[in-house]
Scaffold this motif. Structure first.
Motif, PDB file in Angstrom:
ATOM      1  N   GLU A   1       0.843  -1.191   0.000  1.00 20.06           N
ATOM      2  CA  GLU A   1       0.000   0.000   0.000  1.00 20.06           C
ATOM      3  C   GLU A   1       0.885   1.249   0.000  1.00 20.06           C
ATOM      4  OE1 GLU A   1      -3.590  -2.127   2.546  1.00 20.06           O
ATOM      5  OE2 GLU A   1      -1.777  -1.372   3.512  1.00 20.06           O
ATOM      6  N   ASN A   2       0.301   2.347  -0.426  1.00 18.21           N
ATOM      7  CA  ASN A   2       1.010   3.626  -0.456  1.00 18.21           C
ATOM      8  C   ASN A   2       0.957   4.231   0.945  1.00 18.21           C
ATOM      9  OD1 ASN A   2       1.678   6.446  -1.046  1.00 18.21           O
ATOM     10  ND2 ASN A   2       1.280   5.902  -3.177  1.00 18.21           N
TER      11      ASN A   2
ATOM     12  N   PRO B   1      -1.541   9.659   1.782  1.00 20.26           N
ATOM     13  CA  PRO B   1      -2.971   9.683   1.435  1.00 20.26           C
ATOM     14  C   PRO B   1      -3.203  10.011  -0.038  1.00 20.26           C
ATOM     15  CG  PRO B   1      -2.375  11.609   2.764  1.00 20.26           C
ATOM     16  CD  PRO B   1      -1.166  10.736   2.701  1.00 20.26           C
ATOM     17  N   PRO B   2      -4.434   9.763  -0.524  1.00 22.23           N
ATOM     18  CA  PRO B   2      -4.786  10.169  -1.890  1.00 22.23           C
ATOM     19  C   PRO B   2      -4.652  11.692  -2.036  1.00 22.23           C
ATOM     20  CG  PRO B   2      -6.491   8.750  -0.946  1.00 22.23           C
ATOM     21  CD  PRO B   2      -5.572   9.107   0.162  1.00 22.23           C
ATOM     22  N   THR B   3      -4.834  12.208  -3.224  1.00 22.61           N
ATOM     23  CA  THR B   3      -4.680  13.651  -3.476  1.00 22.61           C
ATOM     24  C   THR B   3      -5.706  14.454  -2.666  1.00 22.61           C
ATOM     25  OG1 THR B   3      -6.288  13.819  -5.270  1.00 22.61           O
ATOM     26  CG2 THR B   3      -4.071  13.122  -5.880  1.00 22.61           C
TER      27      THR B   3
ATOM     28  N   SER C   1      -4.377   1.234  -6.866  1.00 19.93           N
ATOM     29  CA  SER C   1      -4.108   0.717  -5.512  1.00 19.93           C
ATOM     30  C   SER C   1      -2.720   1.039  -4.983  1.00 19.93           C
ATOM     31  CB  SER C   1      -4.302  -0.804  -5.497  1.00 19.93           C
ATOM     32  OG  SER C   1      -5.623  -1.140  -5.800  1.00 19.93           O
ATOM     33  N   LYS C   2      -1.765   1.306  -5.869  1.00 20.55           N
ATOM     34  CA  LYS C   2      -0.384   1.518  -5.402  1.00 20.55           C
ATOM     35  C   LYS C   2      -0.013   2.991  -5.516  1.00 20.55           C
ATOM     36  CE  LYS C   2      -0.476  -3.038  -5.752  1.00 20.55           C
ATOM     37  NZ  LYS C   2      -0.743  -3.911  -4.616  1.00 20.55           N
TER      38      LYS C   2
ATOM     39  N   SER D   1      -2.680   5.583  -4.255  1.00 18.17           N
ATOM     40  CA  SER D   1      -3.134   5.555  -2.844  1.00 18.17           C
ATOM     41  C   SER D   1      -4.617   5.266  -2.694  1.00 18.17           C
ATOM     42  CB  SER D   1      -2.839   6.907  -2.162  1.00 18.17           C
ATOM     43  OG  SER D   1      -1.487   7.238  -2.246  1.00 18.17           O
ATOM     44  N   MET D   2      -5.167   4.415  -3.558  1.00 17.84           N
ATOM     45  CA  MET D   2      -6.607   4.185  -3.498  1.00 17.84           C
ATOM     46  C   MET D   2      -6.968   2.700  -3.441  1.00 17.84           C
ATOM     47  SD  MET D   2      -8.355   7.273  -4.004  1.00 17.84           S
ATOM     48  CE  MET D   2      -9.530   7.422  -5.353  1.00 17.84           C
ATOM     49  N   ALA D   3      -6.156   1.879  -2.790  1.00 19.28           N
ATOM     50  CA  ALA D   3      -6.461   0.445  -2.705  1.00 19.28           C
ATOM     51  C   ALA D   3      -7.868   0.203  -2.154  1.00 19.28           C
ATOM     52  CB  ALA D   3      -5.421  -0.267  -1.842  1.00 19.28           C
ATOM     53  N   GLY D   4      -8.272   1.055  -1.215  1.00 18.17           N
ATOM     54  CA  GLY D   4      -9.575   0.887  -0.567  1.00 18.17           C
ATOM     55  C   GLY D   4     -10.756   1.156  -1.475  1.00 18.17           C
ATOM     56  N   MET D   5     -10.499   1.789  -2.638  1.00 19.34           N
ATOM     57  CA  MET D   5     -11.596   2.118  -3.544  1.00 19.34           C
ATOM     58  C   MET D   5     -11.804   1.086  -4.646  1.00 19.34           C
ATOM     59  SD  MET D   5     -12.803   4.723  -2.162  1.00 19.34           S
ATOM     60  CE  MET D   5     -14.009   5.210  -3.390  1.00 19.34           C
ATOM     61  N   ARG D   6     -10.856   0.194  -4.849  1.00 23.58           N
ATOM     62  CA  ARG D   6     -10.974  -0.854  -5.878  1.00 23.58           C
ATOM     63  C   ARG D   6     -11.188  -0.245  -7.266  1.00 23.58           C
ATOM     64  NH1 ARG D   6      -8.201  -2.836  -4.651  1.00 23.58           N
ATOM     65  NH2 ARG D   6      -8.541  -4.810  -5.651  1.00 23.58           N
TER      66      ARG D   6
ATOM     67  N   SER E   1     -16.375   5.357  -6.102  1.00 17.47           N
ATOM     68  CA  SER E   1     -15.141   5.028  -6.824  1.00 17.47           C
ATOM     69  C   SER E   1     -15.056   5.792  -8.139  1.00 17.47           C
ATOM     70  CB  SER E   1     -15.057   3.524  -7.102  1.00 17.47           C
ATOM     71  OG  SER E   1     -14.768   2.838  -5.911  1.00 17.47           O
TER      72      SER E   1
ATOM     73  N   LEU F   1     -14.508   9.701  -7.016  1.00 20.01           N
ATOM     74  CA  LEU F   1     -13.226   9.964  -6.358  1.00 20.01           C
ATOM     75  C   LEU F   1     -12.057   9.497  -7.228  1.00 20.01           C
ATOM     76  CD1 LEU F   1     -14.172   8.989  -2.691  1.00 20.01           C
ATOM     77  CD2 LEU F   1     -14.272  11.236  -3.793  1.00 20.01           C
TER      78      LEU F   1
ATOM     79  N   ASP G   1      -7.977   9.349   4.131  1.00 22.46           N
ATOM     80  CA  ASP G   1      -6.658   8.727   4.269  1.00 22.46           C
ATOM     81  C   ASP G   1      -6.767   7.193   4.323  1.00 22.46           C
ATOM     82  OD1 ASP G   1      -3.871   8.492   4.667  1.00 22.46           O
ATOM     83  OD2 ASP G   1      -4.166   8.414   6.834  1.00 22.46           O
TER      84      ASP G   1
ATOM     85  N   PHE H   1      -8.431   5.374   2.467  1.00 21.61           N
ATOM     86  CA  PHE H   1      -8.560   4.792   1.119  1.00 21.61           C
ATOM     87  C   PHE H   1      -7.251   4.193   0.610  1.00 21.61           C
ATOM     88  CE2 PHE H   1     -12.100   8.075   0.086  1.00 21.61           C
ATOM     89  CZ  PHE H   1     -12.958   7.409   0.928  1.00 21.61           C
TER      90      PHE H   1
ATOM     91  N   LYS I   1      -5.403   2.170   2.036  1.00 21.57           N
ATOM     92  CA  LYS I   1      -5.285   0.768   2.438  1.00 21.57           C
ATOM     93  C   LYS I   1      -6.314  -0.115   1.733  1.00 21.57           C
ATOM     94  CE  LYS I   1      -3.293   1.473   6.969  1.00 21.57           C
ATOM     95  NZ  LYS I   1      -3.478   1.304   8.409  1.00 21.57           N
TER      96      LYS I   1
END
Lengths: 350, 350
Positions: free
Chosen positions: A32-33, A36-38, A208-209, A212-217, A247, A250, B51, B53, B55
């Motif tokens: 994971e990154n 945080p996302p942008t 996802s990498k 920074s959005m692995a949680g959004m699929r 998703s 965002l 933040d 997201f 993960k």
């Protein structure tokens, strides 16, 4: 066994990975990154109208496709989006690999490739990486029903120069060739620019990498319109609505802020290059990583022992108990602080 | 045709439904809920930490499973969640219907059942509804590899009393029987209470209709732990992460506010009962609906003509150009205002 139980599909039971919970742990096990996302994602989240949720999402994910089209300077009909690159690649197996000839992918690579091949009844062969974990391109110059490999490869982190990727594609213009670029943003050059030259080339990436959005699929594929149309035809034929509204909204925001993205990626690359020096000092060797992880083996200590010692100290890395790689640790690049915690423990331990 | 094109999976191309855009239209064509999700969803959306997201989401969707467990008073291991009930049911076809005997579902029913059967190579038969569109339960007392039917049925809206559902289940204890309850909350009695009596019964529901969350893609199945374990084994065997973080968090919130949910459902039922009177006055007949839509046929005007006239006036309903039902309109129950707009136009038009 009851009669209805006899009809249950037989599968290999899944062993879930570590999903440790708590605030004092250092999680370097799932790539994971650490950032945080942008900020645009944060703003869009705050502005999101929950009343919209009552409606079905746009099946074409137009807002996200538009944003990707703008970012990568490709047409909308060259883009397919899915629920993570796992969904995109599974769909690609289902769509393109309907042949009696074997699909080819490296023996050490992403663990889901053989799973999807078996799921869709696709024959496959796994050409071996060489002794330095390099993909041997000539191994892919044989009859096949399709080809897929990650670049950089996982879990090795090794990057194949674009010229070699092109060699594989140009030798296989009768098959669909998929380059899985989950980790490409961490220093590699994408094969995207080749998709207009080779109509059988599909490039897959993920949020996802690097985003920074692995949680959004969110995952996507870029290729010529005939490939994209085929993917969409298969997807729509059995499920109209897969990617949910947040998703789409965002995800679109996440690709707009180029400066933040570039900055984050550079920080990770910087930390990775530092990590190479520090791990080397500690007695580790590793293939040259161009990803957000390092695949490292120690000169004296056993990988499994290190893995377990780290774990007991709330530092999580990934260990694969598999042939050829059972003395390696896959260490995700975290923040500088997280990496210091790792070095500090290793210095004591080793 | 290029060689790589020869290996592309053949599917029936999908014809997307109307997804009209604009603010002055009346959208009664996709059975969406006209009311927003619960206020708890709005609050949770505002509080959501972007933040997180970065993960991967919890593969087990624990927070959502916990909320459903609490709401339905069933154990966590009796609940499977998926990306919409389409995902849940497709997974159930894949998991439970591995037999040479035909799976049974009604001839007039949810259009994706035959699609999933074909996708997974499952033989099937479609027992006919009777002349009043009723499911004839005795048609399901024959050898089969599984059974699925919606209750209430779609697109008819007809509800089968729980005693008849139980008759079908009790006659088929050698197969998995799936009751697809997408519309059950609008006045029907769920078969949930039978899942502890019949270990081969799986009940599927969705957040897309009564819970106003179509845009979030959340569905779930409840059944005995052996069924749920099998579903999870199949799901995890080829994709660890499917439901994203916002759906897990907001889905959990959506089931907490019982009062709001009950109130919304009652408003829709009230509007539906009014609609029956008004449509009847306008010369329509229809099976007795227990869903959030009415499946109506006019005594003189052709359904297709009405559909097109409505469409030209920005009122969207659903028309199926299929045998037996090509003179019917499926009209979603909207707000009272939306329904007035419909009656008003129809009065003029007819």
């Amino acid at each position: 066994m009851k009669p209805w139980e006899a009809n249950i599909r037989k599968v290999v039971p899944y062993v879930p990975g570590d999903q440790p919970k708590g605030s004092h742990l250092v999680k370097l096990n799932t790539n994971e990154n650490p950032y945080p996302p942008t900020p645009g994602v944060s703003a869009a989240l705050k502005e999101m109208d929950y009343d919209l949720f009552r409606k079905y999402p746009d099946p074409a994910s137009s807002v996200l496709v538009d944003a990707l089209s703008e970012y990568y300077k490709v047409d909308r009909d060259e883009i397919f989006v899915g629920v993570g690159s796992d969904d995109v690649i599974a769909m690609a197996f289902m769509t393109f690999f309907n042949s009696d000839k074997p699909v080819l992918f490296p023996d050490i690579s992403y663990s889901f490739y053989p799973v999807w091949a078996e799921l869709f009844g696709v024959p496959y062969e796994k050409p071996a990486l060489d002794e330095n974990f390099k993909i041997v391109k000539e191994e892919y110059y044989r009859e096949n029903g399709g080809i897929i490999f990650p670049n950089p490869n996982a879990p090795t982190g090794l990057y194949m120069p674009l010229s070699e990727v092109e060699d594989i594609v140009s030798h296989n213009q009768d098959s669909v060739v998929i380059v899985d670029e989950a980790y490409i943003d961490f220093g590699g050059t994408s094969a995207l620019k080749l998709t207009r030259k080779y109509e059988n080339l599909l490039v897959v990436q993920t949020f996802s990498k690097s985003r920074s959005m692995a949680g959004m699929r969110i995952g996507y594929a870029i290729g010529n319109p005939a490939l994209i149309r085929a993917l969409n035809d298969v997807k729509y034929s059995y499920n109209s609505y897969t990617m949910n509204m947040p998703s789409q909204i965002l995800g679109a925001k996440a690709v707009e802020d180029r400066a933040y993205f570039q900055d984050t990626v550079e920080k990770i690359i910087h930390t990775r290059e530092q990590a190479k020096l520090r791990l080397h000092e500690l007695g580790f060797t590793f293939p040259e990583s161009m990803a957000n992880f390092i695949f490292a083996s120690h000169e004296t200590a056993r990988a499994k022992d290190i893995y377990e010692a780290l774990r007991q100290n709330s530092i999580f890395v990934r260990y694969f108990n598999q042939p050829r790689i059972d003395n390696y640790l896959r260490i995700t690049i975290g923040t500088d602080e997280e990496m210091e915690a790792l070095y500090c423990f290793l210095k004591e331990y080793l």
